[in-house]
Design an enzyme around this catalytic site. Structure first.
Site, PDB file in Angstrom:
ATOM      1  N   SER A 119     -12.782  -4.046   0.354  1.00 16.68           N
ATOM      2  CA  SER A 119     -13.618  -3.222  -0.529  1.00 16.68           C
ATOM      3  C   SER A 119     -15.101  -3.550  -0.321  1.00 16.68           C
ATOM      4  O   SER A 119     -15.835  -3.774  -1.281  1.00 16.68           O
ATOM      5  CB  SER A 119     -13.225  -3.434  -1.996  1.00 16.68           C
ATOM      6  OG  SER A 119     -13.749  -2.416  -2.827  1.00 16.68           O
ATOM      7  N   PRO A 120     -15.562  -3.576   0.938  1.00 14.90           N
ATOM      8  CA  PRO A 120     -16.929  -4.015   1.212  1.00 14.90           C
ATOM      9  C   PRO A 120     -18.019  -3.069   0.722  1.00 14.90           C
ATOM     10  O   PRO A 120     -19.178  -3.470   0.633  1.00 14.90           O
ATOM     11  CB  PRO A 120     -16.956  -4.120   2.741  1.00 14.90           C
ATOM     12  CG  PRO A 120     -15.947  -3.123   3.196  1.00 14.90           C
ATOM     13  CD  PRO A 120     -14.851  -3.192   2.170  1.00 14.90           C
TER      14      PRO A 120
ATOM     15  N   TYR B 254       0.845  -1.188   0.000  1.00 17.38           N
ATOM     16  CA  TYR B 254       0.000   0.000   0.000  1.00 17.38           C
ATOM     17  C   TYR B 254       0.885   1.244   0.000  1.00 17.38           C
ATOM     18  O   TYR B 254       1.203   1.833   1.040  1.00 17.38           O
ATOM     19  CB  TYR B 254      -0.942  -0.002   1.205  1.00 17.38           C
ATOM     20  CG  TYR B 254      -1.978  -1.103   1.164  1.00 17.38           C
ATOM     21  CD1 TYR B 254      -2.206  -1.850   0.013  1.00 17.38           C
ATOM     22  CD2 TYR B 254      -2.738  -1.406   2.296  1.00 17.38           C
ATOM     23  CE1 TYR B 254      -3.154  -2.862  -0.025  1.00 17.38           C
ATOM     24  CE2 TYR B 254      -3.689  -2.416   2.273  1.00 17.38           C
ATOM     25  CZ  TYR B 254      -3.888  -3.139   1.111  1.00 17.38           C
ATOM     26  OH  TYR B 254      -4.827  -4.139   1.092  1.00 17.38           O
TER      27      TYR B 254
ATOM     28  N   ALA C 221     -25.647   3.804  -5.150  1.00 12.93           N
ATOM     29  CA  ALA C 221     -26.923   3.389  -4.558  1.00 12.93           C
ATOM     30  C   ALA C 221     -27.933   4.522  -4.420  1.00 12.93           C
ATOM     31  O   ALA C 221     -29.033   4.311  -3.945  1.00 12.93           O
ATOM     32  CB  ALA C 221     -26.671   2.782  -3.170  1.00 12.93           C
TER      33      ALA C 221
ATOM     34  N   GLY D 247     -18.230  -1.701  -2.266  1.00 11.44           N
ATOM     35  CA  GLY D 247     -18.309  -1.660  -3.715  1.00 11.44           C
ATOM     36  C   GLY D 247     -19.753  -1.672  -4.202  1.00 11.44           C
ATOM     37  O   GLY D 247     -20.546  -2.517  -3.812  1.00 11.44           O
ATOM     38  N   GLY D 248     -20.092  -0.703  -5.066  1.00 12.07           N
ATOM     39  CA  GLY D 248     -21.447  -0.595  -5.592  1.00 12.07           C
ATOM     40  C   GLY D 248     -22.300   0.401  -4.843  1.00 12.07           C
ATOM     41  O   GLY D 248     -23.262   0.942  -5.397  1.00 12.07           O
TER      42      GLY D 248
END
Length: 285
Positions: free
Chosen positions: A207-208, A53, A215, A210-211
């Site tokens: 990356s929980p 990172y 929304a 994502g999306g």
């Protein structure tokens, strides 16, 4: 703050993912330190990082160094389980490469120990399988580090069910965590989540969220998260993390953050209870 278990360690049910504070588009150091301190103020006791990172080629371990500085300057810094990873590399041109050789993993662990300023790393994870190296050899290096006391807990990342079983066997039943991508937009890790639940191994979704950035509109793919969020008067992101926590007691999401306000919002997900109807609606998205 609600807690969950990684191995024999109780940690906050939500962790902090450090990557956004060190790669491209990162904030200045002052804001990053404020973000980590805000996480500690909420009661978070798990921070996830990796030697890869970083942004530039000459700053390997940037995020580990940043986290070490933040922990050293906060009264709760000694209460944190720091999870780091080895086996992934960034040449500095924005690309990602792999080196799962035992030699590299052991050298990477030594370097992480120095940057974190600890005698043993709390949780060390093999970052990603390297097709050029037999998986058992890479995990064998993690086992050696565990046996030598260089790391206290051992985990793997980006693994499939067969690799989870193989790693746990090589580690003599001491595999404590699996860190895979999992989010509303990426659900192909459901089999790994179910296996971890069966084996009692912590599952750390990376990356929980994502999306969830998409929304907002009622006509969007993930509008159900926005509808549930509106009903509770909270953010769709908080709903997303609460949905994940409800899936299994082994789930410990590690949302990335680079702002104090976003990690505070994520931490509050541990206090949000969704109904069975709401969970079913979100599962169906």
């Amino acid at each position: 703050m609600h807690t969950r278990r990684i191995g024999d360690v109780q940690v906050s049910a939500i962790g902090l993912g450090g990557m956004p504070m060190s790669i491209e588009g990162r904030p200045d150091e002052a804001r990053s330190l404020a973000t980590i301190h805000a996480a500690l103020d909420t009661g978070l006791t798990l921070i996830d990082t990796a030697d890869a990172y970083h942004r530039d080629a000459d700053e390997v371990g940037h995020n580990e160094t940043l986290i070490a500085k933040a922990l050293a300057t906060h009264e709760r810094g000694t209460d944190v389980l720091v999870a780091t990873k080895g086996g992934h590399l960034r040449p500095g041109d924005g690309s990602w490469t792999l080196d799962g050789s035992p030699k590299h993993i052991k050298e990477a662990c030594e370097a992480s120990l120095r940057r974190l300023g600890v005698e043993a790393i709390g949780l060390y994870q093999f970052h990603r399988p390297d097709p050029k190296v037999p998986y058992g050899e890479s995990v064998g290096a993690i086992r050696d580090l565990l046996d030598e006391g260089k790391i206290r807990l051992a985990g793997i990342s980006n693994a499939n069910p067969d690799q989870i079983r193989q790693a746990n066997e090589i580690l003599g039943g001491r595999l404590v965590s699996v860190q895979n991508q999992f989010s509303p937009a990426f659900r192909s890790s459901e089999p790994e989540l179910r296996l971890c639940d069966e084996l009692g191994i912590a599952f750390l979704p990376w990356s929980p969220l994502g999306g969830i950035s998409r929304a907002g509109g009622l006509g969007s793919t993930y509008a159900a998260f926005a509808r549930v969020a509106e009903a509770h008067g909270v953010s769709p992101q908080r709903v997303c993390l609460a949905w994940m926590l409800a899936k299994s007691p082994v789930v410990v999401p590690i949302p990335g953050s680079s702002r104090p306000e976003t990690i505070r919002d994520s931490a509050a997900a541990t206090e949000l209870t969704l109904s069975a109807k709401e969970l079913a609606e979100l599962d169906a998205v």
